[in-house]
Design an enzyme around this catalytic site. Structure first.
Site, short mmCIF file in Angstrom:
data_model
loop_
_atom_site.label_atom_id
_atom_site.label_comp_id
_atom_site.label_asym_id
_atom_site.label_seq_id
_atom_site.Cartn_x
_atom_site.Cartn_y
_atom_site.Cartn_z
N GLU A 99 -6.74 6.08 -20.52
CA GLU A 99 -5.95 5.18 -19.68
C GLU A 99 -6.24 3.70 -19.93
O GLU A 99 -5.38 2.87 -19.70
CB GLU A 99 -6.03 5.54 -18.19
CG GLU A 99 -7.31 5.32 -17.49
CD GLU A 99 -7.26 5.77 -16.02
OE1 GLU A 99 -6.22 5.66 -15.37
OE2 GLU A 99 -8.30 6.22 -15.53
N ASN A 135 9.07 -1.64 -0.65
CA ASN A 135 8.20 -0.69 -1.37
C ASN A 135 8.67 0.71 -1.03
O ASN A 135 8.90 0.99 0.15
CB ASN A 135 6.75 -0.74 -0.86
CG ASN A 135 5.99 -1.90 -1.42
OD1 ASN A 135 6.54 -2.71 -2.12
ND2 ASN A 135 4.73 -1.98 -1.07
N GLY A 136 8.73 1.58 -2.01
CA GLY A 136 9.10 2.96 -1.71
C GLY A 136 10.34 3.36 -2.49
O GLY A 136 10.80 2.66 -3.39
N LYS A 155 -2.24 1.53 -9.35
CA LYS A 155 -3.45 2.00 -8.66
C LYS A 155 -3.13 3.10 -7.65
O LYS A 155 -3.75 4.15 -7.67
CB LYS A 155 -4.13 0.81 -7.97
CG LYS A 155 -5.42 1.15 -7.26
CD LYS A 155 -6.49 1.56 -8.24
CE LYS A 155 -7.80 1.98 -7.58
NZ LYS A 155 -8.64 2.74 -8.52
N LYS A 198 -10.44 8.64 -18.56
CA LYS A 198 -10.90 7.25 -18.51
C LYS A 198 -10.61 6.55 -19.82
O LYS A 198 -10.07 5.45 -19.85
CB LYS A 198 -12.39 7.26 -18.23
CG LYS A 198 -12.97 6.31 -17.26
CD LYS A 198 -12.62 6.37 -15.82
CE LYS A 198 -11.24 6.75 -15.44
NZ LYS A 198 -11.03 7.29 -14.14
N CYS A 253 4.26 -0.91 -6.22
CA CYS A 253 4.77 -2.16 -5.64
C CYS A 253 3.87 -2.73 -4.54
O CYS A 253 3.24 -2.00 -3.80
CB CYS A 253 6.15 -1.94 -5.05
SG CYS A 253 7.30 -1.17 -6.14
N ARG A 277 -2.59 -3.08 -7.96
CA ARG A 277 -1.80 -1.88 -7.67
C ARG A 277 -0.93 -1.48 -8.86
O ARG A 277 -0.45 -0.35 -8.92
CB ARG A 277 -0.91 -2.13 -6.45
CG ARG A 277 -1.70 -2.35 -5.18
CD ARG A 277 -0.83 -2.90 -4.10
NE ARG A 277 0.14 -1.95 -3.61
CZ ARG A 277 -0.05 -1.17 -2.54
NH1 ARG A 277 -1.17 -1.26 -1.86
NH2 ARG A 277 0.89 -0.36 -2.13
N HIS A 321 -9.72 28.60 -30.72
CA HIS A 321 -8.47 29.31 -30.40
C HIS A 321 -7.24 28.44 -30.65
O HIS A 321 -6.17 28.74 -30.14
CB HIS A 321 -8.53 29.81 -28.95
CG HIS A 321 -9.67 30.75 -28.73
ND1 HIS A 321 -9.68 32.04 -29.20
CD2 HIS A 321 -10.89 30.56 -28.16
CE1 HIS A 321 -10.84 32.61 -28.90
NE2 HIS A 321 -11.59 31.73 -28.27
N GLU A 376 -12.59 14.14 -17.00
CA GLU A 376 -12.58 12.80 -16.42
C GLU A 376 -12.87 11.74 -17.49
O GLU A 376 -12.24 10.67 -17.53
CB GLU A 376 -13.60 12.72 -15.27
CG GLU A 376 -13.89 11.34 -14.72
CD GLU A 376 -12.68 10.59 -14.19
OE1 GLU A 376 -11.58 11.17 -14.09
OE2 GLU A 376 -12.82 9.39 -13.91
N TRP A 398 6.88 -2.19 -9.41
CA TRP A 398 6.57 -1.20 -10.45
C TRP A 398 7.85 -0.38 -10.59
O TRP A 398 8.23 0.35 -9.68
CB TRP A 398 5.39 -0.33 -9.99
CG TRP A 398 4.85 0.56 -11.07
CD1 TRP A 398 3.91 0.25 -12.00
CD2 TRP A 398 5.21 1.93 -11.31
NE1 TRP A 398 3.66 1.34 -12.80
CE2 TRP A 398 4.45 2.38 -12.41
CE3 TRP A 398 6.11 2.82 -10.71
CZ2 TRP A 398 4.55 3.67 -12.91
CZ3 TRP A 398 6.21 4.10 -11.23
CH2 TRP A 398 5.43 4.52 -12.32
O1 M6R Z 1 -5.77 7.56 -4.88
P1 M6R Z 1 -5.90 8.92 -5.53
O2 M6R Z 1 -7.31 9.32 -5.72
O3 M6R Z 1 -5.12 9.98 -4.82
O4 M6R Z 1 -5.26 8.73 -6.96
C1 M6R Z 1 -5.12 9.81 -7.83
C2 M6R Z 1 -4.84 9.35 -9.23
O5 M6R Z 1 -3.64 8.62 -9.28
C3 M6R Z 1 -5.97 8.47 -9.79
O6 M6R Z 1 -7.20 9.12 -9.72
C4 M6R Z 1 -5.67 8.09 -11.24
O7 M6R Z 1 -5.74 9.22 -12.06
C5 M6R Z 1 -6.64 7.01 -11.73
N1 M6R Z 1 -5.93 5.97 -12.41
C6 M6R Z 1 -7.66 7.51 -12.67
O8 M6R Z 1 -8.48 6.51 -13.14
#
Ligand code: M6R
Length: 593
Positions: free
Chosen positions: A477, A99-100, A588, A474, A2, A27, A493, A470, A73
């Protein structure tokens, strides 16, 4: 998650709030809303969908000097108009955005609000009615807000308007960021500094358990004992241009291209010739410990594996990587003198903050490595190191990953006191990334070959396997292709059963010691119908390889090989027509557990 924007001043509140909300779109959100004061009335516009849609439905002819807005969100209740913010109290006097998450909202409803009607499924609506409840007991609004927030358990950044006094915005903050900025034409309040750029010269980031109110030219802050608190404003040294896409089609592509200059900037920040500029307290804190616990989520967690590698190899200190969301609810054996290092781009990730609090309460020191000096984690931790990556807007993290790895390499070198060629090798890595960026058309061509895949697997070993994790994150997502990373030795395995005709399997080969065995494992998948793709370091490349990664020091290979994978994910997502910077269902900053 949010986003909040509020404005009071001489400019048009609708424009300021809506453009602020647009700047917070990165965000992640699914609904948006705004409340505007006009002629002592409060008009509310809200719906599921983007801020552009809100702009259409908020097609008003009046101008307003006070407004509060929100991007939601969904947590409590599906994304729809009723659950969108702003929410309003039963007597329509108090309107707020939040927010929260309020953890005790059900209990508060039962305790105080049995006679109230609720129109949404949100935890937020109870706050508006709780303020009304206490106001009906004869409290003035400031007192009613204070009494209500004192009852709340959980996290909140709140903006509240009172229909009977439309010259103020009441504010409150606990565990969720809230920034108040001042400029010549009024006061802007937001979840982060971006909406303040261009409007404000100074700002304050509120401390937890602070509340108060702003008028068009004054800020009054109080603690929860209702005592007014003094504060210093910081200068806001960002221009609104800093948050643009420039000539790039997407923030993600811009951020990928920023990576070589971030590496160079980190070298400048942290090296003074061969001496490393990291405080002796931080270095001593690590030297004093017998084990390093690295705590993070998502991309930051994958960067932590390289941190573990550096601390073990250079400093000889056993290190372990923990998923924050697991560690918060488990009690691993903590022996001797541990040190906790938290990697987080945003510094606002709820799971990591919860772990930090848990272990700081037990007296263990913490080092936060973040991209935001003003974040909750930076403020909370015993020590903080900045990754200097500049604001990362795209939801898919790219530049923060390499910046975190670089800072951890520098930190480990500082702790070890070893003479390594790190500075020089970082400069070579920056050049290598530039070379990859020049050749990105080759990666786009590979993207065309895999865009139709339903499943895809990355394989590697050791350092390369950590990059595969990683790389897979990427791709999944932003392309929504089901992607997994496997340590190539583990395939036999069980996971090799997933290989079908044409399934792309991408091997990352940058390490001499594992190159040939990973290639053998790839052949095993090819024999079962997989479409094999190889990203290999030049020194160990073969003629049939699909992308050649320029040579760099083996321990810096991840910050270079990952760029190929970032670009691959980017091109697949754009070929599919996906919203690259704002992928579905994602936010985000993940500010709820
Ligand atoms: O702000 P942070 O690095 O703590 O966030 C952690 C994850 O939420 C963040 O890396 C998320 O996995 C990304 N969307 C990856 O691209």
């Amino acid at each position: 998650m949010c986003g909040i924007v509020g404005y009071i001043g001489s400019k048009d509140a609708k424009d300021t709030v809506l453009s602020g909300l647009q700047q917070l779109e990165y965000r992640g959100y699914d609904s948006a809303g705004i409340a505007l004061v006009h002629d002592h009335e409060i008009k509310i516009y809200k719906d599921q969908g983007r801020v552009d849609h809100l702009r259409e439905i908020c097609n008003v002819s009046f101008s307003s000097n006070l407004g509060i807005g929100h991007t939601r969100w969904a947590t409590h209740g599906i994304p729809n108009k009723l659950n969108s913010h702003p929410h309003i109290s039963n007597n329509e006097r108090f309107v707020l955005v939040h927010n929260g998450v309020i953890e005790n909202y059900k209990k508060l409803k039962l305790t105080y609000l049995n006679d109230y009607k609720f129109y949404s499924e949100t935890d937020t609506e109870i706050i508006a009615n709780l303020i009304e409840y206490f106001s009906n007991q004869g409290k003035d609004t400031r007192d009613a807000v204070l009494t209500a927030i004192s009852e709340l358990e959980g996290s909140y950044a709140l903006l509240v308007i009172d229909k009977k006094d439309t010259n103020k915005i009441y504010i409150a903050k606990n565990k969720t960021p809230l920034i108040v900025g001042t400029g010549e034409s009024g006061i802007t309040i937001a979840s982060d500094v971006i909406p303040l750029a261009g409007h404000c010269k100074n700002y304050i980031s509120l401390e937890d358990k602070t509340f108060g109110y702003v008028t068009s030219d004054e800020i009054h802050l109080f603690n929860y004992f209702n005592k007014e608190i003094s504060f210093d404003m910081k200068q806001l040294d960002i221009s609104s241009n800093a948050f643009g896409k420039g000539d790039y089609d997407h923030f993600m592509l811009k951020e990928i291209h920023e990576q070589p200059s971030i590496i160079r900037h980190l070298v400048q920040e942290y090296f003074d010739k061969e001496k490393i500029n990291i405080s002796t307290e931080i270095i001593q804190c690590i030297k004093n410990c017998t084990k390093i616990n690295l705590v993070a989520c998502g991309t930051s967690m994958y960067a932590s594996y390289m941190a573990k590698y550096y601390f073990e190899k250079l400093c000889n200190i056993p290190s372990e990587v923990f998923v924050a969301s697991e560690l918060v609810y488990s009690s691993p054996l903590i022996l001797d003198k541990p040190c906790f290092i938290y990697l987080s781009q945003s510094g606002e990730t709820a799971d990591s903050i919860a772990v930090m609090k848990k272990f700081m309460d037990k007296g263990f020191p913490s080092i936060a490595i973040t991209n935001s000096v003003n974040s909750t984690m930076a403020n909370l931790a015993t020590y903080h190191l900045n990754i200097f990556a500049g604001k990362e807007i795209a939801v898919a993290s790219t530049k923060a990953y390499i910046a975190q790895i670089v800072v951890c390499a520098i930190l480990a070198k500082a702790v070890s006191g070893q003479k390594t060629n790190l500075k020089n090798n970082l400069s070579k890595a920056a050049l290598a990334i530039e070379k990859i960026l020049e050749d990105k058309i080759l990666i786009k061509n590979i993207a065309k070959e895999i865009v139709k895949a339903n499943d895809l697997f990355y394989i590697g070993r050791g350092i390369d396997y950590w990059v595969c994790l990683e790389a897979a994150l990427k791709l999944k997502e932003i392309s929504y292709i089901h992607t997994e990373a496997f340590s190539s030795g583990e395939l036999k395995h069980g996971s090799i059963a997933l290989i079908d005709q044409g399934v792309p399997v991408i091997a990352i080969c940058t390490q001499e010691g594992t190159n040939s065995i990973v290639r053998s494992n790839l052949i095993e998948t090819k024999s079962r119908g997989a479409k094999d793709i190889v990203f290999a370091m030049e020194s160990m490349s073969e003629a049939s390889d699909d992308f050649i990664i320029p040579n760099v020091a083996h321990y810096l290979a991840p910050i270079v090989s990952v760029v190929v994978c970032q670009l691959l994910a980017y091109y697949v997502a754009t070929l599919k027509g996906n919203d690259v910077d704002k992928p579905k269902n994602l936010a985000k900053s993940v500010t709820v557990e």
